[in-house]
Motif scaffolding. Structure first.
Motif, PDB file in Angstrom:
ATOM      1  N   ILE A   5       0.829  -1.204   0.000  1.00 39.99           N
ATOM      2  CA  ILE A   5       0.000   0.000   0.000  1.00 39.99           C
ATOM      3  C   ILE A   5       0.864   1.255   0.000  1.00 39.99           C
ATOM      4  O   ILE A   5       0.665   2.149  -0.824  1.00 39.99           O
ATOM      5  N   LYS A   6       1.804   1.327   0.914  1.00 43.17           N
ATOM      6  CA  LYS A   6       2.632   2.533   1.045  1.00 43.17           C
ATOM      7  C   LYS A   6       3.393   2.808  -0.247  1.00 43.17           C
ATOM      8  O   LYS A   6       3.432   3.946  -0.728  1.00 43.17           O
ATOM      9  N   GLU A   7       3.984   1.782  -0.817  1.00 49.02           N
ATOM     10  CA  GLU A   7       4.751   1.925  -2.060  1.00 49.02           C
ATOM     11  C   GLU A   7       3.880   2.474  -3.194  1.00 49.02           C
ATOM     12  O   GLU A   7       4.246   3.452  -3.859  1.00 49.02           O
ATOM     13  N   TYR A   8       2.721   1.866  -3.403  1.00 51.18           N
ATOM     14  CA  TYR A   8       1.845   2.302  -4.489  1.00 51.18           C
ATOM     15  C   TYR A   8       1.224   3.668  -4.204  1.00 51.18           C
ATOM     16  O   TYR A   8       1.027   4.463  -5.114  1.00 51.18           O
ATOM     17  N   ARG A   9       0.915   3.924  -2.934  1.00 49.54           N
ATOM     18  CA  ARG A   9       0.349   5.221  -2.555  1.00 49.54           C
ATOM     19  C   ARG A   9       1.347   6.329  -2.861  1.00 49.54           C
ATOM     20  O   ARG A   9       0.992   7.364  -3.424  1.00 49.54           O
ATOM     21  N   LYS A  10       2.609   6.100  -2.529  1.00 45.25           N
ATOM     22  CA  LYS A  10       3.641   7.111  -2.783  1.00 45.25           C
ATOM     23  C   LYS A  10       3.882   7.304  -4.281  1.00 45.25           C
ATOM     24  O   LYS A  10       4.144   8.417  -4.722  1.00 45.25           O
ATOM     25  N   GLU A  11       3.787   6.229  -5.063  1.00 44.42           N
ATOM     26  CA  GLU A  11       3.914   6.359  -6.519  1.00 44.42           C
ATOM     27  C   GLU A  11       2.873   7.313  -7.073  1.00 44.42           C
ATOM     28  O   GLU A  11       3.137   8.040  -8.030  1.00 44.42           O
ATOM     29  N   LYS A  13       1.630   9.742  -5.395  1.00 43.46           N
ATOM     30  CA  LYS A  13       1.736  11.000  -4.639  1.00 43.46           C
ATOM     31  C   LYS A  13       0.457  11.255  -3.831  1.00 43.46           C
ATOM     32  O   LYS A  13      -0.057  12.360  -3.759  1.00 43.46           O
ATOM     33  N   MET A  14      -0.023  10.190  -3.201  1.00 42.20           N
ATOM     34  CA  MET A  14      -1.251  10.231  -2.417  1.00 42.20           C
ATOM     35  C   MET A  14      -0.893  10.159  -0.936  1.00 42.20           C
ATOM     36  O   MET A  14      -0.033   9.372  -0.540  1.00 42.20           O
ATOM     37  N   THR A  15      -1.526  10.983  -0.131  1.00 43.04           N
ATOM     38  CA  THR A  15      -1.290  10.934   1.310  1.00 43.04           C
ATOM     39  C   THR A  15      -2.127   9.816   1.928  1.00 43.04           C
ATOM     40  O   THR A  15      -3.078   9.314   1.309  1.00 43.04           O
ATOM     41  N   GLN A  16      -1.799   9.470   3.165  1.00 45.33           N
ATOM     42  CA  GLN A  16      -2.597   8.483   3.881  1.00 45.33           C
ATOM     43  C   GLN A  16      -4.031   8.985   4.037  1.00 45.33           C
ATOM     44  O   GLN A  16      -4.978   8.222   3.904  1.00 45.33           O
ATOM     45  N   GLU A  17      -4.170  10.257   4.305  1.00 40.73           N
ATOM     46  CA  GLU A  17      -5.494  10.850   4.479  1.00 40.73           C
ATOM     47  C   GLU A  17      -6.309  10.770   3.185  1.00 40.73           C
ATOM     48  O   GLU A  17      -7.500  10.442   3.210  1.00 40.73           O
ATOM     49  N   GLU A  18      -5.676  11.057   2.058  1.00 38.60           N
ATOM     50  CA  GLU A  18      -6.380  10.989   0.777  1.00 38.60           C
ATOM     51  C   GLU A  18      -6.840   9.566   0.468  1.00 38.60           C
ATOM     52  O   GLU A  18      -7.956   9.355   0.000  1.00 38.60           O
ATOM     53  N   LEU A  19      -5.980   8.598   0.732  1.00 36.44           N
ATOM     54  CA  LEU A  19      -6.360   7.202   0.508  1.00 36.44           C
ATOM     55  C   LEU A  19      -7.495   6.811   1.450  1.00 36.44           C
ATOM     56  O   LEU A  19      -8.460   6.168   1.036  1.00 36.44           O
ATOM     57  N   ALA A  20      -7.389   7.214   2.695  1.00 35.29           N
ATOM     58  CA  ALA A  20      -8.436   6.910   3.673  1.00 35.29           C
ATOM     59  C   ALA A  20      -9.778   7.464   3.225  1.00 35.29           C
ATOM     60  O   ALA A  20     -10.803   6.763   3.284  1.00 35.29           O
ATOM     61  N   GLU A  21      -9.798   8.692   2.758  1.00 34.00           N
ATOM     62  CA  GLU A  21     -11.044   9.297   2.279  1.00 34.00           C
ATOM     63  C   GLU A  21     -11.581   8.552   1.059  1.00 34.00           C
ATOM     64  O   GLU A  21     -12.787   8.334   0.941  1.00 34.00           O
ATOM     65  N   ALA A  22     -10.691   8.154   0.162  1.00 34.95           N
ATOM     66  CA  ALA A  22     -11.108   7.465  -1.062  1.00 34.95           C
ATOM     67  C   ALA A  22     -11.767   6.115  -0.779  1.00 34.95           C
ATOM     68  O   ALA A  22     -12.658   5.695  -1.515  1.00 34.95           O
ATOM     69  N   GLU A  34      -0.716  -0.413   6.446  1.00 32.53           N
ATOM     70  CA  GLU A  34       0.648  -0.267   5.929  1.00 32.53           C
ATOM     71  C   GLU A  34       1.669  -0.943   6.835  1.00 32.53           C
ATOM     72  O   GLU A  34       2.691  -1.436   6.356  1.00 32.53           O
ATOM     73  N   GLN A  35       1.389  -0.994   8.114  1.00 34.37           N
ATOM     74  CA  GLN A  35       2.308  -1.616   9.072  1.00 34.37           C
ATOM     75  C   GLN A  35       2.039  -3.107   9.270  1.00 34.37           C
ATOM     76  O   GLN A  35       2.731  -3.767  10.029  1.00 34.37           O
ATOM     77  N   THR A  49      -7.320  -1.513  -3.641  1.00 36.36           N
ATOM     78  CA  THR A  49      -6.722  -1.903  -4.912  1.00 36.36           C
ATOM     79  C   THR A  49      -7.144  -0.960  -6.032  1.00 36.36           C
ATOM     80  O   THR A  49      -6.313  -0.500  -6.820  1.00 36.36           O
ATOM     81  N   LYS A  50      -8.433  -0.646  -6.099  1.00 39.29           N
ATOM     82  CA  LYS A  50      -8.940   0.264  -7.130  1.00 39.29           C
ATOM     83  C   LYS A  50      -8.427   1.687  -6.910  1.00 39.29           C
ATOM     84  O   LYS A  50      -8.047   2.363  -7.871  1.00 39.29           O
ATOM     85  N   ALA A  51      -8.386   2.155  -5.672  1.00 40.10           N
ATOM     86  CA  ALA A  51      -7.907   3.507  -5.377  1.00 40.10           C
ATOM     87  C   ALA A  51      -6.434   3.663  -5.752  1.00 40.10           C
ATOM     88  O   ALA A  51      -5.995   4.740  -6.159  1.00 40.10           O
ATOM     89  N   LEU A  52      -5.677   2.570  -5.636  1.00 44.36           N
ATOM     90  CA  LEU A  52      -4.254   2.600  -5.974  1.00 44.36           C
ATOM     91  C   LEU A  52      -4.004   2.275  -7.447  1.00 44.36           C
ATOM     92  O   LEU A  52      -2.864   2.123  -7.872  1.00 44.36           O
ATOM     93  N   LYS A  53      -5.101   2.145  -8.206  1.00 48.26           N
ATOM     94  CA  LYS A  53      -5.045   1.911  -9.651  1.00 48.26           C
ATOM     95  C   LYS A  53      -4.299   0.618 -10.020  1.00 48.26           C
ATOM     96  O   LYS A  53      -3.474   0.576 -10.940  1.00 48.26           O
ATOM     97  N   ARG A  54      -4.609  -0.428  -9.282  1.00 47.43           N
ATOM     98  CA  ARG A  54      -4.038  -1.748  -9.542  1.00 47.43           C
ATOM     99  C   ARG A  54      -5.131  -2.662 -10.031  1.00 47.43           C
ATOM    100  O   ARG A  54      -6.314  -2.494  -9.702  1.00 47.43           O
ATOM    101  N   GLY A  55      -4.767  -3.664 -10.788  1.00 47.94           N
ATOM    102  CA  GLY A  55      -5.752  -4.550 -11.375  1.00 47.94           C
ATOM    103  C   GLY A  55      -6.168  -5.720 -10.500  1.00 47.94           C
ATOM    104  O   GLY A  55      -7.269  -6.230 -10.625  1.00 47.94           O
ATOM    105  N   TYR A  56      -5.273  -6.158  -9.607  1.00 43.00           N
ATOM    106  CA  TYR A  56      -5.529  -7.348  -8.820  1.00 43.00           C
ATOM    107  C   TYR A  56      -5.189  -7.116  -7.359  1.00 43.00           C
ATOM    108  O   TYR A  56      -4.178  -6.487  -7.034  1.00 43.00           O
TER     109      TYR A  56
END
Length: 68
Positions: A5-11, A13-22, A34-35, A49-56
């Motif tokens: 999660i952390k790796e893809y979120r940083k790719e 440029k998404m914050t933890q808060e933005e992912l949480a809201e999504a 993440e931990q 998975t969808k929020a991080l734009k991954r297929g699987y």
């Protein structure tokens, strides 16, 4: 459970808060995921998975560590 999660979120440029809201959870839930301190429901794993734009889901979550 290990995640990427952390790796893809940083790719993205998404914050933890933005992912949480999504995915409609708290930032603390994202931190725990993440931990590796929290295993998500299937629905939450799908949303992340969808929020991080991954297929699987397997791209984001390492499922082989789960004991059945």
């Amino acid at each position: 459970m290990k995640t990427r999660i952390k790796e893809y979120r940083k790719e993205l440029k998404m914050t933890q808060e933005e992912l949480a809201e999504a995915v409609e959870v708290t930032r603390q839930t994202i931190i725990a995921l993440e931990q590796g301190r929290y295993n998500p429901s299937l629905i939450l794993a799908y949303r992340i998975t969808k929020a991080l734009k991954r297929g699987y889901i397997e791209e984001v979550f390492e499922l082989e560590d789960i004991e059945l």
